[in-house]
Design a protein around this motif. Structure first.
Motif, PDB file in Angstrom:
ATOM      1  N   UNK A  91      46.610  28.510  24.646  1.00 54.25           N
ATOM      2  CA  UNK A  91      46.075  27.012  25.141  1.00 54.25           C
ATOM      3  C   UNK A  91      46.545  27.331  26.948  1.00 54.25           C
ATOM      4  N   UNK A  92      46.457  26.774  27.667  1.00 53.40           N
ATOM      5  CA  UNK A  92      46.787  26.011  29.365  1.00 53.40           C
ATOM      6  C   UNK A  92      48.029  26.612  29.625  1.00 53.40           C
ATOM      7  N   UNK A  93      49.124  25.614  28.479  1.00 55.90           N
ATOM      8  CA  UNK A  93      50.509  25.987  28.567  1.00 55.90           C
ATOM      9  C   UNK A  93      51.325  26.889  26.799  1.00 55.90           C
ATOM     10  N   UNK A  94      52.198  26.668  27.036  1.00 55.16           N
ATOM     11  CA  UNK A  94      52.744  27.308  26.279  1.00 55.16           C
ATOM     12  C   UNK A  94      53.296  26.589  25.357  1.00 55.16           C
ATOM     13  N   UNK A 122      58.860  31.250  14.554  1.00 56.60           N
ATOM     14  CA  UNK A 122      58.876  29.984  15.366  1.00 56.60           C
ATOM     15  C   UNK A 122      59.864  30.254  16.968  1.00 56.60           C
ATOM     16  N   UNK A 123      60.293  31.334  17.018  1.00 52.11           N
ATOM     17  CA  UNK A 123      60.824  31.681  18.661  1.00 52.11           C
ATOM     18  C   UNK A 123      60.482  33.387  18.412  1.00 52.11           C
ATOM     19  N   UNK A 124      59.757  34.008  18.681  1.00 56.77           N
ATOM     20  CA  UNK A 124      58.697  32.848  19.662  1.00 56.77           C
ATOM     21  C   UNK A 124      57.344  32.592  18.157  1.00 56.77           C
ATOM     22  N   UNK A 136      49.218  36.479  14.070  1.00 54.71           N
ATOM     23  CA  UNK A 136      48.572  35.723  15.242  1.00 54.71           C
ATOM     24  C   UNK A 136      49.191  35.645  16.095  1.00 54.71           C
ATOM     25  N   UNK A 137      48.707  35.690  17.161  1.00 55.55           N
ATOM     26  CA  UNK A 137      50.013  35.541  18.879  1.00 55.55           C
ATOM     27  C   UNK A 137      49.521  34.674  19.371  1.00 55.55           C
ATOM     28  N   UNK A 138      50.486  33.838  19.664  1.00 55.59           N
ATOM     29  CA  UNK A 138      50.589  32.183  20.834  1.00 55.59           C
ATOM     30  C   UNK A 138      50.979  33.078  21.812  1.00 55.59           C
ATOM     31  N   UNK A 139      50.065  32.777  22.890  1.00 54.57           N
ATOM     32  CA  UNK A 139      50.123  32.224  24.182  1.00 54.57           C
ATOM     33  C   UNK A 139      49.525  31.907  25.061  1.00 54.57           C
ATOM     34  N   UNK A 144      50.756  34.395  32.637  1.00 61.52           N
ATOM     35  CA  UNK A 144      48.782  35.761  32.208  1.00 61.52           C
ATOM     36  C   UNK A 144      50.159  36.716  31.276  1.00 61.52           C
ATOM     37  N   UNK A 145      50.494  37.662  32.329  1.00 56.80           N
ATOM     38  CA  UNK A 145      50.520  39.185  31.281  1.00 56.80           C
ATOM     39  C   UNK A 145      51.283  39.496  30.369  1.00 56.80           C
ATOM     40  N   UNK A 146      51.696  37.712  29.614  1.00 60.24           N
ATOM     41  CA  UNK A 146      52.048  37.712  28.387  1.00 60.24           C
ATOM     42  C   UNK A 146      50.704  38.364  27.647  1.00 60.24           C
ATOM     43  N   UNK A 147      49.665  37.539  28.281  1.00 60.68           N
ATOM     44  CA  UNK A 147      48.598  36.822  27.735  1.00 60.68           C
ATOM     45  C   UNK A 147      47.861  38.430  27.184  1.00 60.68           C
ATOM     46  N   UNK A 148      47.704  39.635  28.828  1.00 61.83           N
ATOM     47  CA  UNK A 148      47.045  40.728  28.891  1.00 61.83           C
ATOM     48  C   UNK A 148      47.487  41.833  28.235  1.00 61.83           C
ATOM     49  N   UNK A 149      49.354  41.559  27.636  1.00 59.03           N
ATOM     50  CA  UNK A 149      50.000  43.093  27.689  1.00 59.03           C
ATOM     51  C   UNK A 149      50.054  43.281  26.293  1.00 59.03           C
ATOM     52  N   UNK A 150      49.511  42.794  25.541  1.00 61.92           N
ATOM     53  CA  UNK A 150      49.645  42.690  24.150  1.00 61.92           C
ATOM     54  C   UNK A 150      49.396  44.021  23.571  1.00 61.92           C
ATOM     55  N   UNK A 151      50.210  44.509  22.603  1.00 62.04           N
ATOM     56  CA  UNK A 151      49.208  45.548  21.971  1.00 62.04           C
ATOM     57  C   UNK A 151      49.725  45.319  20.298  1.00 62.04           C
ATOM     58  N   UNK A 152      48.973  45.043  19.751  1.00 59.98           N
ATOM     59  CA  UNK A 152      49.045  45.460  17.958  1.00 59.98           C
ATOM     60  C   UNK A 152      49.486  46.757  17.212  1.00 59.98           C
ATOM     61  N   UNK A 153      50.163  46.935  16.091  1.00 55.07           N
ATOM     62  CA  UNK A 153      50.558  47.028  15.609  1.00 55.07           C
ATOM     63  C   UNK A 153      50.172  47.630  14.567  1.00 55.07           C
TER      64      UNK A 153
END
Length: 446
Positions: A91-94, A122-124, A136-139, A144-153
């Motif tokens: 969403x636009x805001x976390x 819940x945290x995070x 399932x990740x939530x951003x 924006x840095x946390x959106x583009x830097x996700x690495x999945x296991x």
């Protein structure tokens, strides 16, 4: 005793779904299988949505159209079907995710009866499918840095759900999200990449309309849904829409039927969205704080405007907001306290003196607005002389100000009054600025 899992079978179809649990405890069923009939869980109206495997699913819809709940059910079901799939929810805001998408996905897990398969944090905010480690990740776009830097296991990040996509005013932000769905699909897999956007279509000028609805390509499914496909609404729910249809046809067209909102004759036009910090504006401007509160409850939200005003340079800075229905006065107090504004002077809607007294009793510094004849129009005229700079996190303020228009009569002629809609934060802003309105315009409330 610890429960053992094995990967569910690949025989997943829309119609009859099996979740396989290999238990060692006495609470499990004798067969170790839980059978779920999806049509009974999901309901009707979303068959094409459920089966679509193109790049984009764009779903605009009314309130109570099941779009968010159906989307949540789809993600939980298909995460369990595809062992290499991971999902990003945006969403636009976390801060808005916990009470929206996160809650919807928890509801979906429980409705499908697969709680034992999922680890929910819940945290995070994060959900993990235990048998495989899929996540399932939530951003939020506010980081924006946390959106583009996700690495999945495990597997690939192949799915994304953008809820309340209307809040994303820049198509460039969407393009950035689109590019984050990356990584090669495993060879021989029937996995696919897909982005789902769900939203209320308040404004026909939004980029979502042109991109997904005006001329969709063969990779895009564009759907319009409304409350009429929701077989679980009761008579009281339906009455809300019938009343809306009679009393507010404009809102019914969007919030009832899912049609695009036609925006003509905005009350405020001199505004822009811009990220800023308090340090930045304090260094550049001489600002005073301004807080206003509009009460709501069942259908209307309680709305807190948190802003700053520079009367010399004619600027209003919209810094923060509270916007939620169903809040008791005690909950309003707690929310304001949690936001860090318990010591601020707040001007509230004087139509609810009992609520104001209760908030005072809790310790808030709140007073009623000095309403009078023509107070709405005088307040609007004052604010129209200012430039309004809105922090991107104030998503509800952005929605209201971009839909707050002058009312019309039955012949389509504009009236000298705003519509009685999209006005909760607009009214709260006027209350917040009351003392400046009276001083600046030379006008005193009667």
């Amino acid at each position: 005793m610890r429960t053992k899992y094995r990967q569910p079978s690949s025989q997943y179809v829309f119609g009859y779904q099996k979740f396989i649990l290999m238990p060692e405890d006495h609470k499990a069923t004798k067969s170790g299988k839980a059978n779920v009939k999806l049509p009974e869980v999901v309901g009707k109206g979303y068959g094409t949505f459920w089966r679509w495997k193109g790049r984009y699913r764009a779903v605009k819809g009314s309130r109570a159209s099941k779009k968010s709940k159906t989307t949540a059910l789809w993600y939980i079901t298909n995460m369990m079907k595809y062992p290499d799939a991971n999902t990003l929810v945006v969403r636009k805001t976390y801060r808005t995710l916990k009470d929206s998408c996160f809650t919807e996905l928890k509801w979906a897990i429980h409705r499908l009866g697969v709680d034992a398969f999922w680890d929910i944090k819940e945290s995070p905010l994060e959900m993990t499918y235990k048998p495989t480690g899929q996540k399932i990740y939530f951003r939020g776009l506010d980081d924006p840095l946390k959106v583009t830097s996700i690495t999945v296991d495990q597997g690939v990040l192949c799915w994304m759900w953008i809820e309340e996509a209307y809040e994303i005013s820049s198509e460039d932000d969407f393009n950035m999200l689109d590019e984050s769905i990356r990584g090669a699909i495993p060879e021989g897999s029937d996995l696919f990449k897909q982005i789902t956007v769900t939203f209320n279509p308040w404004n026909e000028h939004h980029w979502l309309k042109k991109r997904f609805f005006d001329n969709p390509d063969d990779e895009t499914l564009a759907l319009t849904t409304n409350y009429k496909c929701n077989e679980w609404l009761d008579k009281a729910d339906l009455k809300v829409f019938e009343t809306m249809k009679k009393q507010n046809p404009r809102r019914y067209a969007v919030a009832g039927l899912g049609n695009w909102g036609i925006v003509d004759g905005l009350v405020y036009e001199n505004w822009r969205e811009e990220a800023f910090t308090l340090e930045q504006i304090r260094q550049q401007y001489s600002i005073d704080s301004a807080f206003g509160l509009d009460f709501g409850y069942t259908n209307d939200p309680s709305a807190l405007f948190c802003g700053f005003i520079d009367t010399k340079n004619k600027k209003i800075f919209v810094w923060d907001e509270m916007y939620s229905a169903g809040l008791s006065n005690e909950r309003i107090y707690q929310n304001i306290t949690d936001m860090g504004y318990a010591k601020e002077r707040i001007t509230a809607d004087s139509a609810e003196p009992k609520s104001i007294d209760q908030l005072k009793g809790y310790g808030l510094r709140v007073k009623g607005a000095d309403k009078g004849k023509d107070s709405i129009n005088n307040g609007i005229q004052f604010i129209q002389d200012f430039e309004i700079i809105i922090h991107p996190r104030c998503v509800n303020f952005l929605t209201e100000i971009s839909n707050y228009t002058w009312d019309k009569d039955k012949f389509g002629n504009k009236l000298n009054r705003p519509i009685d809609d999209f006005n909760h934060l607009m009214d709260a802003m006027r209350y917040a600025l009351e003392k400046y309105i009276k001083k600046g315009s030379g006008w005193l409330y009667k």
